[in-house]
Design an enzyme around this catalytic site. Sequence first.
Site, PDB file in Angstrom:
ATOM      1  N   ALA A 155       0.882  -1.164   0.000  1.00  0.00           N
ATOM      2  CA  ALA A 155       0.000   0.000   0.000  1.00  0.00           C
ATOM      3  C   ALA A 155       0.915   1.208   0.000  1.00  0.00           C
ATOM      4  CB  ALA A 155      -0.921   0.001   1.215  1.00  0.00           C
ATOM      5  N   CYS A 156       1.003   1.915  -1.099  1.00  0.00           N
ATOM      6  CA  CYS A 156       2.107   2.838  -1.318  1.00  0.00           C
ATOM      7  C   CYS A 156       1.621   4.202  -1.806  1.00  0.00           C
ATOM      8  CB  CYS A 156       3.062   2.248  -2.355  1.00  0.00           C
ATOM      9  SG  CYS A 156       3.324   0.475  -2.210  1.00  0.00           S
ATOM     10  N   GLY A 157       2.609   5.091  -2.013  1.00  0.00           N
ATOM     11  CA  GLY A 157       2.348   6.382  -2.632  1.00  0.00           C
ATOM     12  C   GLY A 157       2.960   6.405  -4.013  1.00  0.00           C
TER      13      GLY A 157
END
Length: 533
Positions: free
Chosen positions: A37-39
């Site tokens: 779950a990233c940017g």
Amino acid sequence: MASTAMATAATDIINMNIDIHGPKAQGLYDPRFERDACGVGFVVNIKGRASHNIIRDALTLLENLRHRGACGCEANTGDGAGILMQVPHEFLKKVSAKAKIALPGAGEYGVGMIYLPPKEKERYKCEKLFEEIVAGEGLELLGWRTVPSNNASLGWTARAAEPVVRQVFIARPGKLSDDMAFERKLYVLRKLAERGIRFAGVKGGEYFYVSSLSARTIIYKGMLMPEQVPAFYADLHDPTMASALALVHSRFSTNTFPSWERAHPYRYIAHNGEINTLRGNVNWMHAREALLESELFGDDIKKIKPIINEDGSDSAMFDNCLEFLVLGGRSLPHAVMMMIPEPWENHESMPDAKRAFYEYHSCLMEAWDGPASIAFTDGKTIGAILDRNGLRPSRYYVTKDDRVIMASEVGVLPVAPEQVLQKGRLQPGRMFLIDTEQGRIVADEELKNKIVTAQPYRLWLKENSVNLSDLPEPKHAAAESHTTITHRQQAFGYTFEDLRVIIGPTARDGVQPLGSMGTDTPLAVLSNKPQLL
């Protein structure tokens, strides 16, 4: 004391059965169930004007996504961060001259970012093996350059697995006049090098990893935090390093382990989310490899198998597939539409040409499905797409100075309100694409209409698809003796329970059978007996 602590960290990694690529399956842990779950975000000049400002803006965007990334027990060891940009020819020409490497003109060479072992003897061996593979493919290696780096800001865990990062330059043969033909050759070279060095048991080969090898794009990444990317790579501060687009990523591996090569961006994508259908996608890719043919790859098709590297994360495997589809002759948007189709089956108002496109490609490939926002680029076009449910939001700004800023949230880059031309968000099933060669944002309707009408997909379906309802009636079992039927049932594993509980009721009532299995084991909290785990 610092060196002692680093040695202890390295020992701990070994004792925990964790290598530099992350832990192996052990106990209750299985790397197949890792999720991210990233940017993610990018900055691009719509008109294709390259500048150092684009890189600087992208690094600022990346640092403002810091909260989207993660760190371990050490506050200065990150899950991974990086930046992908166009090959900065003027910068590379300058620094390669200092390394006594004479580069040809822009686009006439490929540049690779390669991780190598820290030990000099092992590194030398890996480089010589790589050079042999280059020569074996009829290519000319122009030289190596060590990428300046500063690991002072890195935590012990990141340092314990830190590779030496080297750039390699490979000349484009005159016979490969087509840009994509050269990209395909570099792809074949990378696949051979991975198999011949990393997976061949070469001492130190576990460090070998090719971040990028292309005449179009280059990637600076690692087991870093967003603010450590420009601190680690001195190249990124040079004002002669210019690009018209830059894609960045800050990694938050929710229940997985970080490593240098698992940092994003990958060769074509940066990804926020997860692929829930991964095991089926990978299995089908393997199952179809025996049937692969390509006029573009020719005999080289044998050298690139397996297409999917299962040592990678779900994002890496998605990138493996997308890269293969693009280099196999499809445009980047076409390949993305194949892998992440719109929900077309029950879409009553969808034009027939688009429905035929998705139906046709569903026979070739299963959707890579799951909550995801994926940004993608081939160095000339850059865009983003959401999963069919739109469960990972992404927003974008279009500014009056011809920039597009897209990220997994708003506020990642300061923009004066009077400079904003348009704001928007990605929509489920719709593609957002900027073509720097055309110098414009290509509308979803225009883009997809061009792709879905490029071939007669409906005609191909009509002439080649076979429906179960169209098959001839099978021979009725009543014509066979009971003994023959029993033998066949036994041969294929039918049981009395199958016949009595499942097949019989289904044939008699025309509905799915219902059944249940009871247990009389008391709940642990109500039992005075010891309970097994």
